[in-house]
Design a protein around this motif. Structure first.
Motif, PDB file in Angstrom:
ATOM      1  N   GLY A   1      31.135 -14.326 -18.520  1.00 41.85           N
ATOM      2  CA  GLY A   1      29.734 -13.407 -17.502  1.00 41.85           C
ATOM      3  C   GLY A   1      29.581 -12.373 -17.580  1.00 41.85           C
ATOM      4  N   LEU A   2      29.994 -11.254 -18.051  1.00 38.73           N
ATOM      5  CA  LEU A   2      29.510 -10.473 -18.054  1.00 38.73           C
ATOM      6  C   LEU A   2      27.902  -9.817 -19.386  1.00 38.73           C
ATOM      7  N   THR A   3      28.527 -10.768 -19.926  1.00 33.81           N
ATOM      8  CA  THR A   3      27.659 -10.846 -21.601  1.00 33.81           C
ATOM      9  C   THR A   3      26.828 -11.974 -21.442  1.00 33.81           C
ATOM     10  N   GLY A   4      26.792 -13.043 -20.137  1.00 39.40           N
ATOM     11  CA  GLY A   4      25.733 -13.926 -20.157  1.00 39.40           C
ATOM     12  C   GLY A   4      25.757 -15.262 -20.916  1.00 39.40           C
ATOM     13  N   MET A   5      27.133 -15.283 -21.936  1.00 37.61           N
ATOM     14  CA  MET A   5      27.479 -16.198 -22.769  1.00 37.61           C
ATOM     15  C   MET A   5      28.202 -17.340 -22.219  1.00 37.61           C
ATOM     16  N   SER A   6      28.391 -18.722 -22.355  1.00 33.00           N
ATOM     17  CA  SER A   6      28.985 -19.882 -21.837  1.00 33.00           C
ATOM     18  C   SER A   6      30.694 -19.496 -22.284  1.00 33.00           C
ATOM     19  N   ASN A   7      30.993 -20.393 -21.577  1.00 28.99           N
ATOM     20  CA  ASN A   7      32.810 -19.801 -22.178  1.00 28.99           C
ATOM     21  C   ASN A   7      32.732 -20.110 -23.608  1.00 28.99           C
ATOM     22  N   ASP A   8      32.238 -22.084 -23.734  1.00 24.53           N
ATOM     23  CA  ASP A   8      31.836 -22.653 -25.303  1.00 24.53           C
ATOM     24  C   ASP A   8      31.329 -21.350 -25.986  1.00 24.53           C
ATOM     25  N   ASP A   9      30.046 -20.985 -25.951  1.00 23.54           N
ATOM     26  CA  ASP A   9      30.269 -19.932 -27.218  1.00 23.54           C
ATOM     27  C   ASP A   9      31.388 -18.306 -27.041  1.00 23.54           C
ATOM     28  N   VAL A  10      32.104 -18.206 -26.266  1.00 31.85           N
ATOM     29  CA  VAL A  10      32.544 -17.343 -26.144  1.00 31.85           C
ATOM     30  C   VAL A  10      34.257 -17.534 -26.876  1.00 31.85           C
ATOM     31  N   ILE A  11      34.225 -18.595 -26.978  1.00 29.86           N
ATOM     32  CA  ILE A  11      35.035 -19.433 -27.622  1.00 29.86           C
ATOM     33  C   ILE A  11      35.108 -19.485 -29.362  1.00 29.86           C
ATOM     34  N   ARG A  12      33.736 -19.301 -29.457  1.00 32.44           N
ATOM     35  CA  ARG A  12      33.221 -19.748 -30.696  1.00 32.44           C
ATOM     36  C   ARG A  12      33.743 -17.944 -31.280  1.00 32.44           C
ATOM     37  N   HIS A  13      32.429 -16.944 -30.852  1.00 33.12           N
ATOM     38  CA  HIS A  13      32.925 -15.812 -30.698  1.00 33.12           C
ATOM     39  C   HIS A  13      34.169 -15.585 -31.222  1.00 33.12           C
ATOM     40  N   PHE A  14      34.751 -15.708 -30.383  1.00 38.53           N
ATOM     41  CA  PHE A  14      36.248 -15.010 -30.866  1.00 38.53           C
ATOM     42  C   PHE A  14      36.937 -16.217 -31.581  1.00 38.53           C
ATOM     43  N   VAL A  15      37.226 -16.811 -33.007  1.00 42.78           N
ATOM     44  CA  VAL A  15      37.111 -17.732 -33.695  1.00 42.78           C
ATOM     45  C   VAL A  15      38.249 -16.003 -34.638  1.00 42.78           C
ATOM     46  N   GLY A  16      39.098 -16.979 -34.907  1.00 36.74           N
ATOM     47  CA  GLY A  16      40.069 -15.575 -35.903  1.00 36.74           C
ATOM     48  C   GLY A  16      40.332 -14.735 -35.158  1.00 36.74           C
ATOM     49  N   LYS A  17      40.284 -14.487 -34.325  1.00 37.42           N
ATOM     50  CA  LYS A  17      40.551 -13.089 -33.102  1.00 37.42           C
ATOM     51  C   LYS A  17      41.890 -13.389 -32.161  1.00 37.42           C
ATOM     52  N   ASP A  18      42.991 -12.302 -32.250  1.00 37.68           N
ATOM     53  CA  ASP A  18      44.295 -13.131 -31.939  1.00 37.68           C
ATOM     54  C   ASP A  18      43.979 -12.202 -29.756  1.00 37.68           C
ATOM     55  N   THR A  19      44.821 -12.210 -28.932  1.00 39.85           N
ATOM     56  CA  THR A  19      45.061 -12.378 -27.400  1.00 39.85           C
ATOM     57  C   THR A  19      44.185 -11.112 -27.335  1.00 39.85           C
ATOM     58  N   GLU A  20      44.897  -9.598 -28.245  1.00 39.76           N
ATOM     59  CA  GLU A  20      45.665  -8.810 -27.975  1.00 39.76           C
ATOM     60  C   GLU A  20      43.716  -7.706 -28.741  1.00 39.76           C
ATOM     61  N   ALA A  21      42.964  -8.630 -29.198  1.00 43.88           N
ATOM     62  CA  ALA A  21      42.101  -7.994 -30.218  1.00 43.88           C
ATOM     63  C   ALA A  21      41.103  -8.779 -29.086  1.00 43.88           C
ATOM     64  N   MET A  22      41.074  -9.818 -28.650  1.00 43.94           N
ATOM     65  CA  MET A  22      40.273 -10.254 -27.317  1.00 43.94           C
ATOM     66  C   MET A  22      40.244  -9.227 -25.826  1.00 43.94           C
ATOM     67  N   LYS A  23      41.206  -9.081 -25.986  1.00 43.83           N
ATOM     68  CA  LYS A  23      41.526  -7.598 -24.516  1.00 43.83           C
ATOM     69  C   LYS A  23      40.638  -6.255 -25.614  1.00 43.83           C
ATOM     70  N   SER A  24      41.140  -6.292 -26.421  1.00 44.24           N
ATOM     71  CA  SER A  24      39.945  -4.346 -26.691  1.00 44.24           C
ATOM     72  C   SER A  24      38.560  -5.226 -26.275  1.00 44.24           C
ATOM     73  N   ASP A  25      38.063  -6.538 -26.714  1.00 42.48           N
ATOM     74  CA  ASP A  25      36.434  -6.503 -26.242  1.00 42.48           C
ATOM     75  C   ASP A  25      36.141  -6.629 -25.314  1.00 42.48           C
ATOM     76  N   VAL A  26      37.170  -7.366 -24.800  1.00 46.10           N
ATOM     77  CA  VAL A  26      37.020  -7.254 -22.872  1.00 46.10           C
ATOM     78  C   VAL A  26      36.901  -5.639 -22.616  1.00 46.10           C
ATOM     79  N   THR A  27      38.136  -5.223 -22.589  1.00 45.33           N
ATOM     80  CA  THR A  27      38.249  -3.841 -21.884  1.00 45.33           C
ATOM     81  C   THR A  27      36.299  -3.266 -22.766  1.00 45.33           C
ATOM     82  N   ASP A  28      35.917  -3.297 -23.778  1.00 48.18           N
ATOM     83  CA  ASP A  28      34.965  -2.463 -24.171  1.00 48.18           C
ATOM     84  C   ASP A  28      33.620  -3.275 -23.653  1.00 48.18           C
ATOM     85  N   CYS A  29      33.520  -4.695 -22.588  1.00 41.63           N
ATOM     86  CA  CYS A  29      32.788  -5.513 -22.571  1.00 41.63           C
ATOM     87  C   CYS A  29      32.436  -4.099 -21.025  1.00 41.63           C
ATOM     88  N   VAL A  30      33.915  -4.522 -20.176  1.00 41.69           N
ATOM     89  CA  VAL A  30      34.092  -4.094 -18.716  1.00 41.69           C
ATOM     90  C   VAL A  30      33.195  -2.813 -18.090  1.00 41.69           C
TER      91      VAL A  30
END
Ligand code: TYM
Length: 337
Positions: A258-287
């Motif tokens: 929602g915040l980056t303008g990416m579709s959910n599929d794009d977000v999944i591709r973006h986070f391939v190879g990352k775990d939940t903790e790393a994703m939370k950190s990216d989501v935090t920066d983005c928010v």
């Protein structure tokens, strides 16, 4: 030389409303407000309303409510509602809303109201009152008063809008005029339902007792960090999108999209190879990056009460003028003149 008719806007008449809960949360923003801002460019007539009458179905402290109405107007302006493009006003200042709600309520079958999911849930959580049951009729009045064609909302409000369409049809048949009230269409974005960070099976909401469940637009960086760090996910580390089986992770995917303008599929591709903790950190920066200019603007506008009050007054006058003409027509058709 040939003249072509002026192009009709894609969305002729837009109306939407938000309760005066003070500062909106990320659900309000991604589900509704962001669309409100974008639609200003695509419509002939746009009205956005702080629906203070709706908020009275639960007891309100008067001075708190007064401050919350102004804070909500400030937040909408800070998010990009432009008073030169849309009419921004306070619902109770245009008394036709309550008057039309009465006229509509005299014909709306009780069975329609008892079927509303929000009624069924809320009547068990708070004391029942007539206003809670007839809440969707007031909402139908808001929309029909301006002969609205489109209503940008989060998905939780779609059922109420279906009722508004049914009420419109009921009156159109009674008036023998199929086009007296247009059938209002909801506009719901891809990220039309943001879930609670504590219980991702229920929507992010101001009425949740836990502050950790929602991110408000004025939350500080540290508070945002804490809330996302504590967001409920699950024991699988891979990032996937499946709201049914993995509601927590899916909610974070959707917020990021929602915040980056990416579709959910794009977000999944973006986070391939990352775990939940790393994703939370990216989501935090983005928010944090997304909300910090809004937070700054809210702070500035809070210092300029005069501008905010004048803007609401101007909006009220403009809304009242449109409402008066339509309401006079309705009175006429009903034989009240
Ligand atoms: P309200 O004040 O609860 O919410 C305002 C808008 O925010 C959306 N929203 C969400 N979207 C996605 N995820 C969430 N967690 C979330 N929480 C809230 C809502 O869908 C809404 O669009 N009854 C309405 C206000 C209203 C109204 C109207 C709306 C009164 N009259 C006429 C449209 C037209 C309400 O209580 O929204």
């Amino acid at each position: 030389m040939s003249f072509s008719a002026p192009a009709r806007a894609l969305y002729p008449r837009i109306f939407s409303g938000i309760q005066p809960t003070g500062i909106p949360h990320l659900g309000n923003y991604l589900g509704a407000i962001r669309n409100w801002v974008a639609l200003q460019e695509k419509a002939d007539q746009v009205l956005y309303c702080v629906v203070d009458l709706h908020s009275l179905t639960v007891p309100q402290d008067a001075s708190r409510l007064r401050a919350n109405i102004r804070d909500m107007a400030i937040s909408l302006l800070a998010c990009g509602v432009n008073p030169d493009k849309s009419i921004l006003f306070q619902q109770s200042k245009v008394s036709y809303h309550a008057e039309l709600a009465w006229l509509l309520s005299c014909r709306t079958p009780l069975g329609w109201l008892r079927r509303m999911t929000q009624w069924k849930t809320k009547k068990n959580q708070q004391s029942e009152c007539l206003g809670l049951l007839s809440y969707p009729v007031l909402m139908a009045a808001d929309v029909l008063l301006y002969k609205t064609t489109h209503v940008p909302v989060g998905s939780d409000q779609v059922q109420h809008l279906e009722l508004a369409r049914d009420v419109a049809n009921l009156f159109n048949s009674a008036f023998d005029d199929n086009s007296f009230f247009p059938e209002p269409e909801p506009i719901v974005g891809e990220h039309g339902r943001v879930m609670s960070l504590r219980d991702p099976t229920s929507k992010m909401s101001k009425s949740d007792p836990s502050d950790l469940s929602r991110i408000e637009l004025t939350d500080t960086d540290d508070v945002i960090r804490k809330k996302i760090r504590k967001a409920v996910t699950d024991s699988t580390s891979e990032i996937t999108y499946d709201p049914l089986t993995r509601p927590g992770v899916s909610n974070l995917v959707s917020i990021y999209g929602g915040l980056t303008g990416m579709s959910n599929d794009d977000v999944i591709r973006h986070f391939v190879g990352k775990d939940t903790e790393a994703m939370k950190s990216d989501v935090t920066d983005c928010v944090i990056e997304y909300l910090s200019p809004l937070r700054k603007r809210i702070r500035e506008l809070r210092l300029d009460e005069k501008y905010v009050d004048e803007t609401l007054d101007r909006g009220c006058k403009a809304a009242r003028e449109i409402a008066r003409e339509n309401f006079d027509n309705i009175r006429n058709v009903l034989g009240l003149t």
